[in-house]
Enzyme design. Structure first.
Site, PDB file in Angstrom:
ATOM      1  N   GLU A   1       0.515  -0.914  -0.057  1.00 23.67           N
ATOM      2  CA  GLU A   1      -0.207   0.051   0.108  1.00 23.67           C
ATOM      3  C   GLU A   1       0.608   1.172  -0.343  1.00 23.67           C
ATOM      4  OE1 GLU A   1      -2.456   2.442   3.604  1.00 23.67           O
ATOM      5  OE2 GLU A   1      -3.128   0.873   3.290  1.00 23.67           O
TER       6      GLU A   1
ATOM      7  N   CYS B   1      -2.035   9.569   3.635  1.00 23.52           N
ATOM      8  CA  CYS B   1      -1.497   8.229   2.272  1.00 23.52           C
ATOM      9  C   CYS B   1      -3.253   9.040   2.100  1.00 23.52           C
ATOM     10  CB  CYS B   1      -0.782   6.962   2.400  1.00 23.52           C
ATOM     11  SG  CYS B   1      -2.151   6.163   3.655  1.00 23.52           S
TER      12      CYS B   1
END
Length: 1015
Positions: free
Chosen positions: A774, A808
């Site tokens: 990720e 993020c």
């Protein structure tokens, strides 16, 4: 006065609270029968004399349970705020095309309802149609909606919506409202429409509007009416400060209190009623503290018009009445109390669920709220001269009960209703009981500001079960319209609504994580004491420092050495087969125990997140909750997906099965921005699938990781199955992923690092092993002209600057239409000015430091590049001295200068787009190759779908913030340059941590298929 003590009962168990209310016996059996009879008589009289106009009639036709009612709600405010015709057309087409408007036409005698319906149907008065077509009005509507660009249609629908607005708003200006009140004989408490302030500029404007209204009321006053007989005003405290919140109490006193005091002095000088309106439950105590100081203000003299609204649906309401009465006695000032049932019920329920509260702050059943109202009314009436009761209700039973209690006590009271509602009921009451003092709560303002008020009113009164909805419905007998809440509770009991589980039980198959209510002073103080009492642990190894105070060492962690790595893999490889063999149920037990251990040690973990990662308290709380949620969710998946093999259908004579098993030893590499949640989540996923784990935390946050590993062992995990491997990514990280016994890698971090890991794994000899990555995102939010601006501002500020932009999922690029760009950018800049940047160990700080000097330097370099190009609109100042602080930046860039990669921190880039540019702008963003999060703000579903089609993203958020994905609810992960999948916290999360095994047995080879013998 100990107002904070009220929070002891904020989340009182409902059964206990309602049982206590029942013990009060505010009405004896004879009085209950009398109240019921009077209430039923009121219903009958109201129906006979009903004017059949206004909001009650509207609610009968367009109930919130119908698609048409919801469409009209959405259409109303959005149309009036939307500046461009193209968006208006699209909004109208989408909102009305799915509604069966024809079935409402002619069903009501009200001119208001039929006019609105005709306008929405766009019938023959607007366009020429032949008689045959007129017979198929729904078909006509669909065809017209498909080409809703005709100006005449747009004007007609807009006019229908404006007509609806007239029913809810007394006047666009206070002068117009006063004139209308005079013509129609209304006694009013005026409410200046508008959302809460987002900027200081907003607060100043709202104060000026309130002050002007008070002066206008005073100028129009006829004689010396006083607070009881003259018009008054209601003040929304959130309109007077953009930071009206318990965590900002110091700013409330320095910024909000002077504003409300100035208004109170004006009201006192005019001798009129000024009421502090009730808002969300989290603000109750703060509002009462403001009331307390106002009540003791010498400059307000002997003024008796200061008031407050109390919400009966809150479990604390009876205690609030008692303490407000004590305040009146202590201050020597008679206070006015408006008792309402409450208008934020749905948002209070959701907020408690989302925040993991121990219970709800409000009652979950209508009967409990109605009973609480009666108990509060009895207490309010009993306070005699200390408090002046103002009873807001549209319910005949409540009205009759209050009248009886007041008459019994010999106390004069006031009744209140909402403008546009309750007129028939109170007309009936006047016929039955004689003259009553009735005040209308009367909104003043432009129709553009109507929506928040309208939504609250319709949610409060528009449900099929509400009294207002049923009052004029001749099909419902008066005996069914009038409901005695005491009788209902005697039958069903005092418990919670059966369809509303406790927040902890929200998910059914797993427990929701518990949160911390920072609006409660004792909860805040406990966390602050833990942070302040933190003692660094002496030791050897690398010093770990506090980002807010880089000269302060929090502890020491030695980096793992090569021989230790080999030994850790050897232990893990040896222990993993038995762990895999015990099955998902046994592994789930350990994960459940780990979730419990995280919550039991919550305060220590929160303190570590605040100190070591620089997180604000709310973010630190969310971090612990997410870690616990990961453990419980993956425990559910372990039970569901890693039980006995699944039998598969096949031919006679065969037994076929399929199952999942662990891969071996996983290397988990986690980032510093979620040092507990992602660290724990990666480990929990690997363990749930039957693997052993070598876990490398980020270099900046190993203390949190060390504590998490300790708790895994407390939860019963054999030590050999989990090894902490602190160290530099370029040395320790590479050794781990290249180790011959590594059978898979889970990584969260930068895209460049993920590429490096992928390259290393590709060059390894031996089996091809999975990389679950990720990575970052170039995350955009697209806004159109139909979006609700206040919601956009809230979500932009939260998404771009929350957690110092170190998520993020954080917003990096905001795309706004030219038509609203100047205004929106100005208000976002103003909202930024209200943020506190500083040491996050203070609960009032919104934005703490960035993680280290390297992160700060990268942000400074990008900021300087933007500044050199003249792109920076605003940057917030930061504290002087030590600390890795970087003030949030707002910059505007042209479409041609979209960044190629994310800048990890609180820098927001704004990009304007023209009416025909959406597709080009969206494709330019998509061409960058990222696909993590995407935000859309629009009332038009087609716009949201178009943006989603143009900009692929793993997680799309519509009309909400882009951060804070919840495990099992919003599975998180990207595509393209933003990750490999599967999504963390999703139903497929464990799939790549496991291997599949299929087994086929030819049982015919043993002499035949026994199942055939049973045929």
């Amino acid at each position: 006065m100990n107002w904070d003590g009220l929070d002891d009962d904020k989340y009182r168990p409902e059964a206990e609270a309602v049982a206590d209310l029942m013990q009060r016996r505010v009405l004896d059996p004879r009085e209950r029968a009398e109240v019921r009879a009077e209430a039923e008589a009121l219903v009958q009289i109201a129906r006979k004399g009903a004017s059949r106009h206004g909001v009650e009639s509207f609610l009968q036709q367009f109930s919130l349970s119908t698609p048409e009612g919801l469409a009209l709600m959405c259409l109303a405010e959005a149309l009036l705020r939307t500046p461009d015709d193209a968006s208006r057309d699209a909004l109208i087409a989408e909102a009305v095309s799915g509604g069966e408007w024809a079935r409402h036409l002619g069903r009501s005698p009200s001119l208001f309802v039929n006019a609105a319906t005709w306008g929405l149907m766009l019938t023959g008065r607007l366009v020429d149609i032949d008689p045959e077509t007129a017979k198929d009005l729904p078909g006509l509507l669909h065809r017209l909606a498909g080409r809703a660009g005709e100006p005449v249609i747009r004007a007609a629908v807009t006019q229908a919506v404006r007509l609806m607005g007239e029913q809810f708003v007394l006047g666009r200006t206070i002068e117009a409202g006063l004139q209308r009140a005079g013509r129609e004989g209304f006694l009013c408490s005026f409410d200046m429409l508008g959302e809460g302030a987002r900027t200081v500029e907003d607060a100043v404007r709202y104060e000026a509007a309130y002050a002007s209204a008070i002066q206008a009321i005073a100028a129009a006053r006829d004689g010396d009416a006083g607070p009881e007989r003259g018009h008054g005003i209601s003040i929304k405290l959130s309109a007077l400060s953009p930071r009206y919140a318990p965590l900002q109490e110091a700013r409330v006193w320095s910024e909000l209190y002077p504003r409300i005091l100035r208004l109170a002095r004006l009201a006192a000088g005019a001798d009129l009623n000024l009421t502090l309106d009730a808002e969300e439950a989290d603000r109750l105590v703060l509002s009462l503290k403001l009331l307390d100081r106002l009540a003791h203000e010498p400059s307000l003299g002997a003024w008796r018009g200061l008031g407050v609204a109390v919400q009966a649906y809150q479990k604390r309401s009876p205690m609030v009445i008692d303490q407000v009465a004590a305040l009146a006695r202590d201050s020597g000032r008679r206070l006015m109390v408006r008792l309402v049932k409450g208008a934020y019920w749905d948002s209070e329920i959701k907020h408690a669920q989302v925040e993991g509260r121990p219970d709800y702050p409000v009652y979950t059943t209508k009967a409990a709220t109605d009973l609480s109202y009666l108990v509060c009314a009895a207490r309010l009436i009993a306070t005699g001269p200390d408090l002046y009761g103002q009873f807001a209700t549209h319910n005949a039973h409540t009205l009759a009960a209050v009248r009886l209690m007041a008459e019994r006590a010999g106390v004069a009271v006031e009744y209140q209703r909402l403008h546009g509602m309750g007129e028939d009921l109170f007309r009936a009451a006047a016929q039955s009981f004689g003259p009553l003092t009735v005040r209308a709560y009367a909104p003043i303002g432009a129709h553009e500001d109507l929506l928040p008020y309208l939504v609250r009113r319709l949610l409060e009164n528009g449900a099929n079960t509400s009294f207002v909805h049923r009052l004029l419905d001749e099909a419902t007998p008066p005996s069914e319209v009038v409901v005695d809440p005491i009788a209902v509770i005697e039958v069903v009991g005092p418990g919670r609504h059966p369809r509303l589980p406790l927040p902890a039980d929200l998910y059914g198959d797993r427990r929701n994580s518990s949160g911390v209510d920072l609006s409660i002073e004792s909860e805040r103080d406990r966390l602050v004491r833990t942070v302040e009492g933190f003692e660094p642990r002496p030791g050897d190894g690398r010093a770990i420092v506090q980002p807010a105070h880089p000269n302060r060492t929090l502890g020491f962690v030695p980096d793992i050495e090569g021989a230790e790595i080999d030994a850790a893999f050897a232990r893990a490889k040896l222990a993993q087969p038995s762990w895999d063999a015990v099955g998902g149920e046994a592994r789930a037990e350990v994960l459940g125990a780990m979730a419990d251990a995280l919550e039991a040690n919550r305060e220590t973990l929160i303190a570590l997140c605040v100190l070591e990662a620089g997180k604000a308290y709310a973010d630190a709380i969310a971090e612990v909750r997410e870690a616990a949620d990961f453990c419980r969710y993956y425990a559910v998946l372990a039970r569901r997906q890693f039980g006995a093999p699944t039998a598969l259908a096949g031919p006679t004579g065969e037994r076929n099965s399929w199952g999942l098993r662990g891969r071996g030893v996983f290397v988990c590499i986690s980032p510093w921005n979620f040092p507990l949640a992602i660290f724990t989540g990666q480990i929990a996923a690997a363990l749930a699938a039957g693997n052993a784990v070598i876990a490398k935390p980020a270099e900046q946050t190993p203390l949190i990781a060390r504590e998490a590993v300790r708790l895994f062992r407390v939860a019963g995990l054999p030590p050999a199955l989990l090894t902490l491997a602190p160290g530099e990514g370029g040395t320790v990280g590479e050794r781990l992923v290249l180790h011959q016994d590594c059978t898979g890698v889970a990584f969260t971090g930068g895209t460049a690092t993920a590429r490096r890991i992928n390259s290393l794994l590709a060059g390894r000899p031996g089996p091809i092993i999975p990389l679950i990555a990720e990575t970052g995102g170039l995350n955009g939010m697209f806004v159109d002209t139909t979006a609700q601006v206040e919601q956009v501002i809230d979500d932009v500020v939260t998404s771009a600057f929350g957690s110092a932009g170190q998520r993020c999922s954080a917003l990096r690029l905001l795309f706004v239409p030219e038509a609203i760009a100047d205004s929106l950018i100005h208000r976002i800049a103003g909202a930024m000015d209200t943020l506190n940047v500083g040491d996050s160990s203070s609960p009032s700080v919104d934005i703490g430091p960035v993680i280290d000097a390297e992160a700060k330097a990268a942000l400074v370099a990008h900021r300087d590049k933007l500044r050199a190009a003249g792109r920076v609109i605003k940057q917030l100042p930061t504290p002087t001295g030590e600390g890795f602080y970087f003030g949030p930046v707002l910059a505007e860039i042209p479409r041609s200068e979209l960044p190629d990669a994310e800048v990890f921190g609180p820098i927001l880039h704004v990009v304007r787009y023209g009416s025909g540019d959406l597709e080009r702008v969206a494709r330019a963003l998509a061409a960058k190759g990222y696909g993590l999060t995407l935000g859309v703000h629009s009332r038009i579903e087609a716009f949201a779908r178009q943006v989603q089609d143009l900009v692929p993203a793993g997680n799309t958020y519509v009309n909400r913030s882009m951060i804070g994905a919840v495990v099992g609810v919003q599975p998180f992960g990207g595509l393209g340059l933003s990750g490999t999948g599967p999504k963390a916290g999703g139903p497929l999360a464990l799939s790549r941590f496991a291997v599949e095994r299929a087994v086929s047995v030819n049982i015919a080879a043993q002499g035949g298929d026994p199942a055939l013998l049973d045929l």
